[in-house]
Design a protein around this motif. Sequence first.
Motif, PDB file in Angstrom:
ATOM      1  N   ALA A 163      39.062  45.275  33.138  1.00 11.54           N
ATOM      2  CA  ALA A 163      38.900  46.707  33.348  1.00 11.54           C
ATOM      3  C   ALA A 163      39.520  47.129  34.677  1.00 11.54           C
ATOM      4  CB  ALA A 163      37.415  47.096  33.298  1.00 11.54           C
ATOM      5  N   ASP A 164      40.837  46.924  34.757  1.00 10.98           N
ATOM      6  CA  ASP A 164      41.529  47.223  36.011  1.00 10.98           C
ATOM      7  C   ASP A 164      41.385  48.700  36.374  1.00 10.98           C
ATOM      8  OD1 ASP A 164      42.392  44.683  36.502  1.00 10.98           O
ATOM      9  OD2 ASP A 164      44.229  44.920  35.346  1.00 10.98           O
ATOM     10  N   ASP A 165      40.856  48.950  37.546  1.00  8.24           N
ATOM     11  CA  ASP A 165      40.766  50.314  38.038  1.00  8.24           C
ATOM     12  C   ASP A 165      41.971  50.602  38.923  1.00  8.24           C
ATOM     13  OD1 ASP A 165      39.445  49.631  41.032  1.00  8.24           O
ATOM     14  OD2 ASP A 165      38.935  48.254  39.391  1.00  8.24           O
ATOM     15  N   ALA A 166      42.145  51.888  39.229  1.00  8.94           N
ATOM     16  CA  ALA A 166      43.311  52.291  40.018  1.00  8.94           C
ATOM     17  C   ALA A 166      43.326  51.602  41.376  1.00  8.94           C
ATOM     18  CB  ALA A 166      43.311  53.813  40.192  1.00  8.94           C
ATOM     19  N   GLN A 167      42.136  51.434  41.944  1.00  6.37           N
ATOM     20  CA  GLN A 167      42.057  50.811  43.269  1.00  6.37           C
ATOM     21  C   GLN A 167      42.595  49.381  43.238  1.00  6.37           C
ATOM     22  OE1 GLN A 167      38.065  50.679  44.750  1.00  6.37           O
ATOM     23  NE2 GLN A 167      38.657  50.017  46.808  1.00  6.37           N
ATOM     24  N   ARG A 168      42.140  48.610  42.246  1.00  8.02           N
ATOM     25  CA  ARG A 168      42.591  47.223  42.154  1.00  8.02           C
ATOM     26  C   ARG A 168      44.088  47.154  41.874  1.00  8.02           C
ATOM     27  NH1 ARG A 168      43.676  42.902  44.029  1.00  8.02           N
ATOM     28  NH2 ARG A 168      44.649  41.456  42.569  1.00  8.02           N
ATOM     29  N   LEU A 169      44.564  48.038  40.988  1.00 11.62           N
ATOM     30  CA  LEU A 169      45.981  47.994  40.639  1.00 11.62           C
ATOM     31  C   LEU A 169      46.844  48.329  41.841  1.00 11.62           C
ATOM     32  CD1 LEU A 169      46.089  49.558  37.068  1.00 11.62           C
ATOM     33  CD2 LEU A 169      46.280  47.168  37.735  1.00 11.62           C
ATOM     34  N   THR A 170      46.388  49.260  42.648  1.00 16.64           N
ATOM     35  CA  THR A 170      47.155  49.603  43.852  1.00 16.64           C
ATOM     36  C   THR A 170      47.250  48.412  44.791  1.00 16.64           C
ATOM     37  OG1 THR A 170      46.343  51.867  43.657  1.00 16.64           O
ATOM     38  CG2 THR A 170      47.320  51.218  45.763  1.00 16.64           C
ATOM     39  N   ALA A 171      46.121  47.737  44.961  1.00 16.30           N
ATOM     40  CA  ALA A 171      46.133  46.553  45.812  1.00 16.30           C
ATOM     41  C   ALA A 171      47.029  45.479  45.216  1.00 16.30           C
ATOM     42  CB  ALA A 171      44.704  46.033  45.983  1.00 16.30           C
ATOM     43  N   ALA A 172      46.943  45.300  43.879  1.00 16.04           N
ATOM     44  CA  ALA A 172      47.749  44.269  43.235  1.00 16.04           C
ATOM     45  C   ALA A 172      49.235  44.554  43.398  1.00 16.04           C
ATOM     46  CB  ALA A 172      47.393  44.186  41.748  1.00 16.04           C
ATOM     47  N   ALA A 173      49.598  45.844  43.345  1.00 17.31           N
ATOM     48  CA  ALA A 173      51.007  46.194  43.514  1.00 17.31           C
ATOM     49  C   ALA A 173      51.500  45.778  44.891  1.00 17.31           C
ATOM     50  CB  ALA A 173      51.189  47.699  43.310  1.00 17.31           C
ATOM     51  N   ALA A 174      50.658  45.991  45.900  1.00 19.79           N
ATOM     52  CA  ALA A 174      51.040  45.579  47.255  1.00 19.79           C
ATOM     53  C   ALA A 174      51.191  44.065  47.325  1.00 19.79           C
ATOM     54  CB  ALA A 174      49.992  46.066  48.259  1.00 19.79           C
ATOM     55  N   GLU A 175      50.297  43.346  46.650  1.00 18.59           N
ATOM     56  CA  GLU A 175      50.392  41.877  46.650  1.00 18.59           C
ATOM     57  C   GLU A 175      51.672  41.422  45.948  1.00 18.59           C
ATOM     58  OE1 GLU A 175      45.559  41.928  46.264  1.00 18.59           O
ATOM     59  OE2 GLU A 175      46.722  40.794  44.781  1.00 18.59           O
ATOM     60  N   ALA A 194      51.860  33.896  49.281  1.00 13.52           N
ATOM     61  CA  ALA A 194      51.612  35.250  48.774  1.00 13.52           C
ATOM     62  C   ALA A 194      51.085  35.199  47.341  1.00 13.52           C
ATOM     63  CB  ALA A 194      52.904  36.073  48.846  1.00 13.52           C
ATOM     64  N   THR A 195      51.599  34.260  46.570  1.00 12.52           N
ATOM     65  CA  THR A 195      51.130  34.108  45.190  1.00 12.52           C
ATOM     66  C   THR A 195      49.681  33.636  45.166  1.00 12.52           C
ATOM     67  OG1 THR A 195      53.371  33.594  44.475  1.00 12.52           O
ATOM     68  CG2 THR A 195      51.570  32.944  43.014  1.00 12.52           C
ATOM     69  N   THR A 196      49.395  32.642  45.993  1.00 14.28           N
ATOM     70  CA  THR A 196      48.019  32.144  46.071  1.00 14.28           C
ATOM     71  C   THR A 196      47.065  33.278  46.418  1.00 14.28           C
ATOM     72  OG1 THR A 196      48.757  29.951  46.748  1.00 14.28           O
ATOM     73  CG2 THR A 196      46.481  30.551  47.279  1.00 14.28           C
ATOM     74  N   LEU A 197      47.439  34.058  47.392  1.00 14.12           N
ATOM     75  CA  LEU A 197      46.582  35.169  47.816  1.00 14.12           C
ATOM     76  C   LEU A 197      46.354  36.139  46.674  1.00 14.12           C
ATOM     77  CD1 LEU A 197      45.166  36.446  50.263  1.00 14.12           C
ATOM     78  CD2 LEU A 197      47.253  37.789  50.639  1.00 14.12           C
ATOM     79  N   HIS A 198      47.441  36.504  46.018  1.00 14.94           N
ATOM     80  CA  HIS A 198      47.336  37.469  44.924  1.00 14.94           C
ATOM     81  C   HIS A 198      46.424  36.948  43.818  1.00 14.94           C
ATOM     82  CE1 HIS A 198      48.229  40.078  41.637  1.00 14.94           C
ATOM     83  NE2 HIS A 198      48.872  39.146  40.972  1.00 14.94           N
ATOM     84  N   LEU A 199      46.582  35.684  43.462  1.00 12.31           N
ATOM     85  CA  LEU A 199      45.795  35.150  42.352  1.00 12.31           C
ATOM     86  C   LEU A 199      44.327  35.053  42.719  1.00 12.31           C
ATOM     87  CD1 LEU A 199      48.233  32.483  40.908  1.00 12.31           C
ATOM     88  CD2 LEU A 199      47.733  34.783  40.087  1.00 12.31           C
ATOM     89  N   HIS A 200      44.041  34.692  43.961  1.00 15.19           N
ATOM     90  CA  HIS A 200      42.642  34.633  44.374  1.00 15.19           C
ATOM     91  C   HIS A 200      42.005  36.018  44.323  1.00 15.19           C
ATOM     92  CE1 HIS A 200      41.634  30.532  45.973  1.00 15.19           C
ATOM     93  NE2 HIS A 200      42.893  30.400  45.631  1.00 15.19           N
ATOM     94  N   ARG A 201      42.747  37.024  44.766  1.00 13.79           N
ATOM     95  CA  ARG A 201      42.215  38.380  44.708  1.00 13.79           C
ATOM     96  C   ARG A 201      41.971  38.804  43.266  1.00 13.79           C
ATOM     97  NH1 ARG A 201      44.719  40.789  49.476  1.00 13.79           N
ATOM     98  NH2 ARG A 201      43.591  39.797  51.202  1.00 13.79           N
ATOM     99  N   SER A 202      42.930  38.480  42.387  1.00 16.30           N
ATOM    100  CA  SER A 202      42.771  38.841  40.976  1.00 16.30           C
ATOM    101  C   SER A 202      41.547  38.166  40.389  1.00 16.30           C
ATOM    102  CB  SER A 202      44.013  38.418  40.175  1.00 16.30           C
ATOM    103  OG  SER A 202      45.122  39.169  40.549  1.00 16.30           O
ATOM    104  N   LEU A 203      41.397  36.884  40.686  1.00 20.18           N
ATOM    105  CA  LEU A 203      40.265  36.132  40.138  1.00 20.18           C
ATOM    106  C   LEU A 203      38.948  36.722  40.636  1.00 20.18           C
ATOM    107  CD1 LEU A 203      39.104  33.818  38.550  1.00 20.18           C
ATOM    108  CD2 LEU A 203      39.516  32.314  40.494  1.00 20.18           C
ATOM    109  N   SER A 204      38.900  37.028  41.936  1.00 20.77           N
ATOM    110  CA  SER A 204      37.674  37.621  42.473  1.00 20.77           C
ATOM    111  C   SER A 204      37.344  38.919  41.752  1.00 20.77           C
ATOM    112  CB  SER A 204      37.831  37.898  43.975  1.00 20.77           C
ATOM    113  OG  SER A 204      37.994  36.699  44.671  1.00 20.77           O
ATOM    114  N   HIS A 205      38.371  39.712  41.527  1.00 17.67           N
ATOM    115  CA  HIS A 205      38.143  40.995  40.865  1.00 17.67           C
ATOM    116  C   HIS A 205      37.562  40.795  39.472  1.00 17.67           C
ATOM    117  CE1 HIS A 205      38.681  45.190  39.879  1.00 17.67           C
ATOM    118  NE2 HIS A 205      39.297  44.841  38.768  1.00 17.67           N
TER     119      HIS A 205
END
Lengths: 213, 213
Positions: A163-175, A194-205
Amino acid sequence: MRASDKAYAALRDDIIEWRLLPGTVLAEVEQSERLGVSRTPLREALSRLTAEGLTTTSGSRGVVVTDISLEDIDELFELRETLEGKAAALAAERGDAATFEQLRLELLKAPELISGSDPARHAYYDLVGRLDEAIDAAISNAYLAQAMRSLRVHLVRVRRLAADDAQRLTAAAAEHAAIAEAIAARNPRLAQAATTLHLHRSLSHVKVAHTPH
Amino acid sequence: MRASDKAYAALRDDIIEWRLLPGTVLAEVEQSERLGVSRTPLREALSRLTAEGLTTTSGSRGVVVTDISLEDIDELFELRETLEGKAAALAAERGDAATFEQLRLELLKAPELISGSDPARHAYYDLVGRLDEAIDAAISNAYLAQAMRSLRVHLVRVRRLAADDAQRLTAAAAEHAAIAEAIAARNPRLAQAATTLHLHRSLSHVKVAHTPH
DNA sequence: ATTCTGTCTTATGTATACAAAGAGGCTTGT
DNA sequence: ACAAGCCTCTTTGTATACATAAGACAGAAT
């Protein structure tokens, strides 16, 4: 389009979009009648789904839709980090800098797409897909690309839950932009980080979205 | 045993053992007659082979055995290093030390098996297989284990080309022992390094064996 | 002589009929 | 009443017949 392709695509979509829930048994006659093809092409479709891991042939109960639990998601992301981290590093070594610089610029403008209406959000997903494709092409490794493709099927299924919200997607775009920047700068270790960081953030979300609160 | 399983196993072996060479077209009627099954189970077998990457459906020429060139081997080992390195590290974190200590001791005695007659050499391959299985079990990650399994099919094919001599196998046994030791010592970084070393040595050996000299 | 077209052949794709195996329910015996 | 065995029904596995498409070859026309 062949009937088996049609059946495969329909079943695959039904599973990915959670219209066919985990545990559902896919009886051959039932599904072949539902999809309007005969049993032969349907069986081929089920074979392909099972090979991808979207279904399993569970003993004598026939073919059932595989479950995907929170623990599975941990394992999935563990493999994903391994593969995509390596891929990002290889892309930084071997890729074309201009291609990724272009993608970076587009990703920086992505927030406009995300906050917009639904069709524009589709444009954002397309953009991320193009980054994936650019990495696939840059790594020059068919086996690694294939392994990542087979992973992405499962990831799409998880994303539907997130259930990606706009907030998460905006952050993901920056990642994503950070990944593209590191590749364009031809810095493998940075790209991997950078990939590791992005994936950890996605997983947390994903996990926060599914933790009772 | 189902007819489709029989056909799959027979074709898979024929490809791995290089009895069916790359580029060979697997016509349905021809193969179904050769293997004594009808076209329906044979088609299922071909589907599974294609999903594994041992064959590809090349446009209108039907199903053909995939080629595996020296460049492919580079790519294969690049992915292998990524996956098995990560697996060794995870096994060191999560595995049972006693299991791997036992394997280490057996691997140290492996040179006796290698210098012996051919049946004993089989015992050596079994031992290496048990190390792989122990790592698979230790990592607690079904997706990673599955990715490695699908890789091993291709690796067996390459190994058939490598013409392993006693000298190389003895060295490989020592390298495997080093991996087992690092895992038993619960040292992830060391386990990954030992795996990297082993795979580089293996790759060098394969490439030397196939470089004109 | 070369190219285009039509037909024929041979392959794969699909449907369906048949076989076999397993699960569930019913009947019968104790 | 309960258990065991058998029968039946449902489901998957296999074989085969039919459809369809692609490719090759031959013949004719330019």
